[in-house]
Design an enzyme around this catalytic site. Structure first.
Site, short mmCIF file in Angstrom:
data_model
loop_
_atom_site.label_atom_id
_atom_site.label_comp_id
_atom_site.label_asym_id
_atom_site.label_seq_id
_atom_site.Cartn_x
_atom_site.Cartn_y
_atom_site.Cartn_z
N ASP A 247 31.61 40.31 37.97
CA ASP A 247 33.05 40.47 38.19
C ASP A 247 33.70 39.09 38.28
O ASP A 247 33.37 38.30 39.17
CB ASP A 247 33.28 41.25 39.49
CG ASP A 247 34.69 41.78 39.62
OD1 ASP A 247 35.52 41.49 38.74
OD2 ASP A 247 34.98 42.49 40.60
N ASP A 248 34.59 38.78 37.33
CA ASP A 248 35.32 37.51 37.32
C ASP A 248 34.42 36.29 37.08
O ASP A 248 34.78 35.18 37.46
CB ASP A 248 36.08 37.28 38.65
CG ASP A 248 37.28 38.20 38.80
OD1 ASP A 248 37.49 39.08 37.94
OD2 ASP A 248 38.02 38.05 39.79
N CYS B 153 40.25 43.81 35.52
CA CYS B 153 39.11 44.64 35.91
C CYS B 153 39.20 46.08 35.43
O CYS B 153 38.35 46.56 34.68
CB CYS B 153 38.95 44.62 37.42
SG CYS B 153 38.74 43.00 38.16
N HIS C 29 35.92 51.01 40.43
CA HIS C 29 37.29 50.56 40.14
C HIS C 29 37.98 51.36 39.04
O HIS C 29 38.86 50.85 38.36
CB HIS C 29 37.31 49.07 39.80
CG HIS C 29 38.59 48.40 40.22
ND1 HIS C 29 38.90 47.09 39.93
CD2 HIS C 29 39.67 48.87 40.91
CE1 HIS C 29 40.07 46.77 40.42
NE2 HIS C 29 40.57 47.84 41.03
N GLN D 112 35.69 40.15 32.73
CA GLN D 112 36.69 39.26 32.14
C GLN D 112 36.37 37.84 32.57
O GLN D 112 35.38 37.61 33.25
CB GLN D 112 38.11 39.63 32.56
CG GLN D 112 38.44 39.41 34.01
CD GLN D 112 38.28 40.67 34.83
OE1 GLN D 112 38.55 41.76 34.35
NE2 GLN D 112 37.87 40.53 36.07
#
Length: 578
Positions: free
Chosen positions: A30-31, A70, A131, A338
């Site tokens: 994530d990120d 996300c 999410h 991402q």
């Protein structure tokens, strides 16, 4: 008759020697920035396990997220479709879910790769971050829940990891609080002061009821703020196991260790049958966390600690697969939803976002830094080790790739935008099956990428770009993320055109003076956009204001009374196991 028996015997032997369907382990950070990993050029963060994964498989150097945020990116990953097709693309500022009691989510009509593989006899599990929504009409319908989308088992968080989930880490709502609380309170204060002065000077006669009303309004605003700050964490930051809340609010103590141990147990339970494991990391989204074994050990503060702990967890998964002798029949995929969130800087100046390497921008925008992500695939004996592929690929490609490997036919009643990666990975083709890729900023078509079949160029045209702030920065630091429309962007006519093959940093747009085919290239890309647009159908927007706001009747709570949403069944389970 004898010939028939020989043929039947031959077919039986051939089937017995047919390669079994592979296990599938999909690791999604994530990120995480493409510049955070050693195998993509980082020299100071230690990621030996992810680097080992790349050495034993294929490294994609132009792997692209279908969205730089996300929720829409994960929707595309799960379905193999642009998020606008499923309604998972916002038309206003907020592009993700922030509350567990929102009614939006991945529609039940969408088909995930988990649903396809479950139909083929796979055991399926999602561990970590979801999410993509939870409930629709009441707090127990679980219409958007992972178990309603093909997963047999879920252990993780239904929404996302936020600064607000960890005491002392600040809030993602600071700007909203300033607009909705502090500014109104200032207006009320100035109004009250003005009326007092005017009354004192005998210029205006103000009824006491007006003073009382304004004071009550100020008290109500402050009360709502206190309630929000007090209750947000327990109501939105919790762990679930299937449909049950197991820890509310969630504890970060050894959280990675707990989740990776559960992932390892799932692999052990299903070692004798094909399985799909999606390990969807909370790392490295803020709030940053790591266990005592990693805290303070990296050269990049809390962010580096989290990256190195995540790398450790990858090593644990590889270790279990080796121990059970499953490695040679397991396809592993590692990526990020991402690019790194470059604007994540604390008030103290600590950098809590990652590195996108040489690429411009980051999370929430479609410059290369926001969408070009790590892409690593390993399958010993099937995919050549140490291969590097610089062709445009997408996280949407995972859907048709794993479906085909599992023997599941692709749905014929909808457009699948992803493409099977195996021909490219196995060297059966040298070019990506994506001639065009469309880059959306939430609901809005932001840019288009063209990989001509007869050229080495890779063209990318922007219809609009975000206004970075402050001027000259590499992100939208004044708003914490970049937005997708209105005064937050600059529109380009003609579109801003880059040749990514020659200018991957997107610093020097080509012009009619520097590129003789300038108009021809733009015309071809516009025709592709027109064809693509015709394939879009109107669907309910799952990220509309009505679908993302908090709805009390959808609020989940581990207490039957709902008066105290606090429990720790995770700790109870650990004690019982010991």
């Amino acid at each position: 008759m004898r010939i028939r028996l020989v043929l039947l015997s031959f077919l039986s032997v051939a089937q017995s020697h047919a390669a079994p369907r592979p296990n599938l382990v999909l690791l999604l950070a994530d990120d995480l920035g493409i510049g955070d990993l050693g195998c993509y050029g980082n020299k100071t963060l230690r990621t030996p396990n992810i680097d080992r994964l790349a050495e034993g498989g294929v490294k994609l150097t132009q792997h692209l997220a279908a969205s730089p945020l996300c929720t829409p990116s994960r929707a595309a990953f799960m379905t193999g479709r642009y998020p606008i097709r499923s309604g998972m693309a916002s038309e206003f500022l907020v592009g993700v879910y922030l509350f567990s009691a929102s009614s939006g989510g991945l529609p039940t009509s969408e088909i995930t790769f988990a649903k396809l593989l479950k139909g083929q006899g796979y055991s399926t599990a999602l561990i970590g971050k979801w999410h993509l929504g939870t409930n629709c009409h009441n707090k127990s319908d679980f219409c958007h829940h992972p178990l309603s989308h093909g997963f047999d088992y879920f252990h993780g968080i239904p929404v996302t990891n936020l600064r607000d989930c960890k005491p002392g880490e600040g809030s993602v709502f600071t700007r909203g609080i300033r607009l909705l609380v502090f500014i109104p309170l200032q207006i009320i204060a100035v109004t009250l002061l003005t009326m007092v002065v005017l009354k004192y000077l005998w210029l205006v006669r103000v009824p006491p009821l007006v003073f009382f009303g304004l004071l009550c309004l100020a008290a109500m605003i402050l009360g709502l703020l206190v309630c929000f700050l007090h209750y947000f964490r327990p109501l939105n930051c919790f762990l679930m196991r299937n449909h049950e809340i197991t820890q509310q609010p969630l504890s970060y103590d050894n959280l990675m260790q707990r989740l990776v141990a559960d992932a390892a147990q799932f692999i052990r339970r299903n070692a004798e049958k094909p399985f799909l494991l999606v390990l969807s990391y909370l790392h490295v989204h803020t709030a940053l966390f790591s266990s005592k074994d990693f805290a303070g050990k990296s050269k990049h503060g809390a962010y580096g600690d989290a990256v190195e702990e995540m790398d450790w967890s990858v090593g644990q998964i590889l270790k279990v697969l080796d121990e059970l002798k499953l490695a040679n029949n397991t396809l592993i995929y590692f990526s990020s939803d991402q690019g790194a969130h470059v604007e994540e800087v604390t008030p103290k100046g600590e950098v809590h976002g990652g590195s996108n390497g040489i690429y411009k921008g980051g999370k929430a925008n479609n410059w290369e830094g926001g969408i070009r992500v790590p892409g690593i695939l390993r399958w010993p004996g099937v995919i050549q080790a140490g291969l590097e592929i610089d062709e445009p690929t997408s996280n949407m490609d995972v859907f048709p790739t794993v479906a085909t490997l599992a023997g599941a036919p692709l749905p014929e009643d909808r457009i699948i935008d992803g493409r099977d990666l195996m021909p490219l990975l196995q060297g059966k083709t040298q070019h990506s099956d994506h001639e065009f890729l469309f880059h959306y900023c939430n609901f809005y078509l932001n840019a288009v990428r063209w990989r001509p079949r007869n050229s080495t160029s890779i063209w990318k045209a922007f219809f609009f770009t975000p206004k970075f702030s402050p001027e000259g920065a590499n992100g939208c630091f004044s708003t914490h993320v970049c937005f997708c429309h209105g005064h937050s962007v600059s529109y380009h006519q003609p579109p801003l055109l880059f040749d990514i093959s020659r200018d991957p940093t997107e610093r020097n747009p080509v012009t009619p003076a520097t590129e003789p085919r300038f108009q021809e290239v733009l015309d071809t890309m516009q025709q592709a956009v027109d064809r693509h647009t015709k394939t879009l159908k109107a669907v309910p927007n799952q990220l509309s204001l009505g679908n993302i706001v908090w709805k009390p009747w959808l609020q989940m709570c581990c207490s039957p009374s709902g008066l105290s949403c606090q429990c720790d069944r995770e700790k109870q389970a650990r004690r019982a196991s010991h």
